[in-house]
Motif scaffolding. Structure first.
Motif, mmCIF file in Angstrom:
data_model
loop_
_atom_site.group_PDB
_atom_site.id
_atom_site.type_symbol
_atom_site.label_atom_id
_atom_site.label_comp_id
_atom_site.label_asym_id
_atom_site.label_seq_id
_atom_site.Cartn_x
_atom_site.Cartn_y
_atom_site.Cartn_z
ATOM 1 N N ALA A 12 -38.208 24.151 -9.108
ATOM 2 C CA ALA A 12 -38.659 24.076 -10.507
ATOM 3 C C ALA A 12 -38.863 22.625 -10.935
ATOM 4 O O ALA A 12 -39.857 22.305 -11.598
ATOM 5 C CB ALA A 12 -37.667 24.780 -11.422
ATOM 6 N N GLU A 13 -37.951 21.759 -10.550
ATOM 7 C CA GLU A 13 -38.100 20.340 -10.894
ATOM 8 C C GLU A 13 -39.324 19.741 -10.217
ATOM 9 O O GLU A 13 -40.038 18.930 -10.814
ATOM 10 C CB GLU A 13 -36.839 19.550 -10.533
ATOM 11 C CG GLU A 13 -35.727 19.717 -11.535
ATOM 12 C CD GLU A 13 -36.126 19.386 -12.963
ATOM 13 O OE1 GLU A 13 -36.724 18.306 -13.202
ATOM 14 O OE2 GLU A 13 -35.857 20.218 -13.848
ATOM 15 N N LEU A 16 -42.250 20.688 -12.257
ATOM 16 C CA LEU A 16 -42.303 19.941 -13.523
ATOM 17 C C LEU A 16 -42.683 18.480 -13.333
ATOM 18 O O LEU A 16 -43.451 17.938 -14.133
ATOM 19 C CB LEU A 16 -40.954 20.039 -14.242
ATOM 20 C CG LEU A 16 -40.579 21.426 -14.756
ATOM 21 C CD1 LEU A 16 -39.154 21.419 -15.291
ATOM 22 C CD2 LEU A 16 -41.561 21.905 -15.817
ATOM 23 N N THR A 34 -40.855 30.035 -12.219
ATOM 24 C CA THR A 34 -40.984 30.641 -13.545
ATOM 25 C C THR A 34 -39.674 31.281 -13.972
ATOM 26 O O THR A 34 -39.241 31.110 -15.127
ATOM 27 C CB THR A 34 -42.137 31.655 -13.571
ATOM 28 O OG1 THR A 34 -43.345 30.979 -13.216
ATOM 29 C CG2 THR A 34 -42.289 32.284 -14.946
ATOM 30 N N ARG A 36 -36.662 30.469 -13.027
ATOM 31 C CA ARG A 36 -35.733 29.364 -13.325
ATOM 32 C C ARG A 36 -36.027 28.778 -14.706
ATOM 33 O O ARG A 36 -35.116 28.542 -15.500
ATOM 34 C CB ARG A 36 -35.846 28.295 -12.241
ATOM 35 C CG ARG A 36 -35.130 27.001 -12.518
ATOM 36 C CD ARG A 36 -33.681 27.069 -12.234
ATOM 37 N NE ARG A 36 -33.125 25.711 -12.394
ATOM 38 C CZ ARG A 36 -31.857 25.447 -12.327
ATOM 39 N NH1 ARG A 36 -30.980 26.392 -12.086
ATOM 40 N NH2 ARG A 36 -31.431 24.226 -12.493
ATOM 41 N N LEU A 37 -37.298 28.553 -15.010
ATOM 42 C CA LEU A 37 -37.652 27.986 -16.318
ATOM 43 C C LEU A 37 -37.321 28.951 -17.452
ATOM 44 O O LEU A 37 -36.849 28.536 -18.509
ATOM 45 C CB LEU A 37 -39.127 27.594 -16.336
ATOM 46 C CG LEU A 37 -39.508 26.468 -15.374
ATOM 47 C CD1 LEU A 37 -41.013 26.240 -15.388
ATOM 48 C CD2 LEU A 37 -38.746 25.186 -15.688
ATOM 49 N N LEU A 40 -33.543 28.718 -18.019
ATOM 50 C CA LEU A 40 -32.924 27.447 -18.406
ATOM 51 C C LEU A 40 -33.591 26.685 -19.538
ATOM 52 O O LEU A 40 -32.950 25.864 -20.171
ATOM 53 C CB LEU A 40 -32.856 26.520 -17.186
ATOM 54 C CG LEU A 40 -31.990 27.021 -16.046
ATOM 55 C CD1 LEU A 40 -32.011 26.027 -14.902
ATOM 56 C CD2 LEU A 40 -30.564 27.258 -16.517
ATOM 57 N N ARG A 41 -34.848 26.906 -19.754
ATOM 58 C CA ARG A 41 -35.552 26.058 -20.716
ATOM 59 C C ARG A 41 -35.563 26.675 -22.105
ATOM 60 O O ARG A 41 -35.781 27.855 -22.264
ATOM 61 C CB ARG A 41 -36.982 25.801 -20.256
ATOM 62 C CG ARG A 41 -37.043 24.932 -19.015
ATOM 63 C CD ARG A 41 -38.455 24.719 -18.564
ATOM 64 N NE ARG A 41 -39.260 24.032 -19.540
ATOM 65 C CZ ARG A 41 -39.393 22.717 -19.627
ATOM 66 N NH1 ARG A 41 -38.750 21.952 -18.810
ATOM 67 N NH2 ARG A 41 -40.185 22.178 -20.527
ATOM 68 N N ASP A 42 -35.342 25.805 -23.070
ATOM 69 C CA ASP A 42 -35.482 26.211 -24.458
ATOM 70 C C ASP A 42 -36.849 25.708 -24.910
ATOM 71 O O ASP A 42 -36.974 24.745 -25.646
ATOM 72 C CB ASP A 42 -34.363 25.602 -25.307
ATOM 73 C CG ASP A 42 -34.419 26.073 -26.745
ATOM 74 O OD1 ASP A 42 -34.965 27.172 -26.987
ATOM 75 O OD2 ASP A 42 -33.928 25.353 -27.617
ATOM 76 N N ALA A 43 -37.878 26.351 -24.379
ATOM 77 C CA ALA A 43 -39.243 25.913 -24.637
ATOM 78 C C ALA A 43 -40.116 27.131 -24.853
ATOM 79 O O ALA A 43 -39.741 28.249 -24.541
ATOM 80 C CB ALA A 43 -39.766 25.092 -23.455
ATOM 81 N N LEU A 45 -42.590 28.719 -23.249
ATOM 82 C CA LEU A 45 -43.264 28.742 -21.953
ATOM 83 C C LEU A 45 -44.647 29.369 -22.035
ATOM 84 O O LEU A 45 -45.525 29.010 -21.250
ATOM 85 C CB LEU A 45 -42.417 29.463 -20.921
ATOM 86 C CG LEU A 45 -41.165 28.713 -20.474
ATOM 87 C CD1 LEU A 45 -40.354 29.565 -19.512
ATOM 88 C CD2 LEU A 45 -41.519 27.384 -19.837
ATOM 89 N N ASP A 48 -46.335 26.242 -22.950
ATOM 90 C CA ASP A 48 -46.129 25.072 -22.101
ATOM 91 C C ASP A 48 -46.428 25.291 -20.623
ATOM 92 O O ASP A 48 -46.870 24.369 -19.942
ATOM 93 C CB ASP A 48 -44.688 24.570 -22.239
ATOM 94 C CG ASP A 48 -44.368 24.115 -23.652
ATOM 95 O OD1 ASP A 48 -45.310 23.833 -24.423
ATOM 96 O OD2 ASP A 48 -43.171 24.041 -23.989
#
Length: 149
Positions: A12-13, A16, A34, A36-37, A40-43, A45, A48
């Motif tokens: 994932a990194e 990114l 996807t 993983r994001l 973990l992500r507060d976005a 998606l 983004d």
């Protein structure tokens, strides 16, 4: 294919920061990154992830055209399905366990979208650029409408 938690985080990194080698950007890697994001992500998606994928494609020598590169309908369909999958996981499921379970579902088959869309409709310029509703079978978890287009 199985991944460790550390490999999933690195994948994932790598997406990114655009350091993931192009030959490692497989269907399984798309789903793994996807998931993983999503976990973990507060976005936003839905907004983004298209940018992330487009910039990654260019960074590894690809292009985003009417026939290659980023595909809006496929991305949003998988994202909605992965969100629903993740929401149903038991608490405490590791990334490695979650990815193994995800890849064992019909989503793990790269032809999954063709169970919902005809090839002609799915690979149209319109479907690559914007969301296009399925013409064969409705999705169990359709994407939410986007406000940022």
């Amino acid at each position: 294919m199985s991944y460790t938690d550390a490999e999933i985080a690195a994948l994932a990194e790598g997406l990114l920061d655009r350091s993931l080698p192009k030959d490692q950007w497989t269907h399984a890697a798309h789903l793994t990154a996807t998931l993983r994001l999503v976990r973990l992500r507060d976005a936003n998606l839905e907004r983004d992830l298209p940018w992330v994928i487009r910039t990654y494609n260019v960074a590894v020598g690809g292009q985003n055209t009417e026939t290659a590169g980023y595909h809006e309908t496929i991305t949003q369909a998988y994202l909605a399905a992965i969100r629903a999958f993740e929401a149903a996981l038991p608490p405490g499921t590791s990334d490695a366990e979650a990815v193994a379970l995800l890849l064992a579902t019909p989503l793990g088959d790269k032809n999954w979208p063709l169970t919902h869309w005809s090839r002609e409709r799915l690979f149209s310029v319109e479907a690559r650029r914007w969301w296009v509703d399925p013409d064969l079978k409705p999705l169990a978890h359709p994407p939410a409408p986007r406000n940022d287009l």
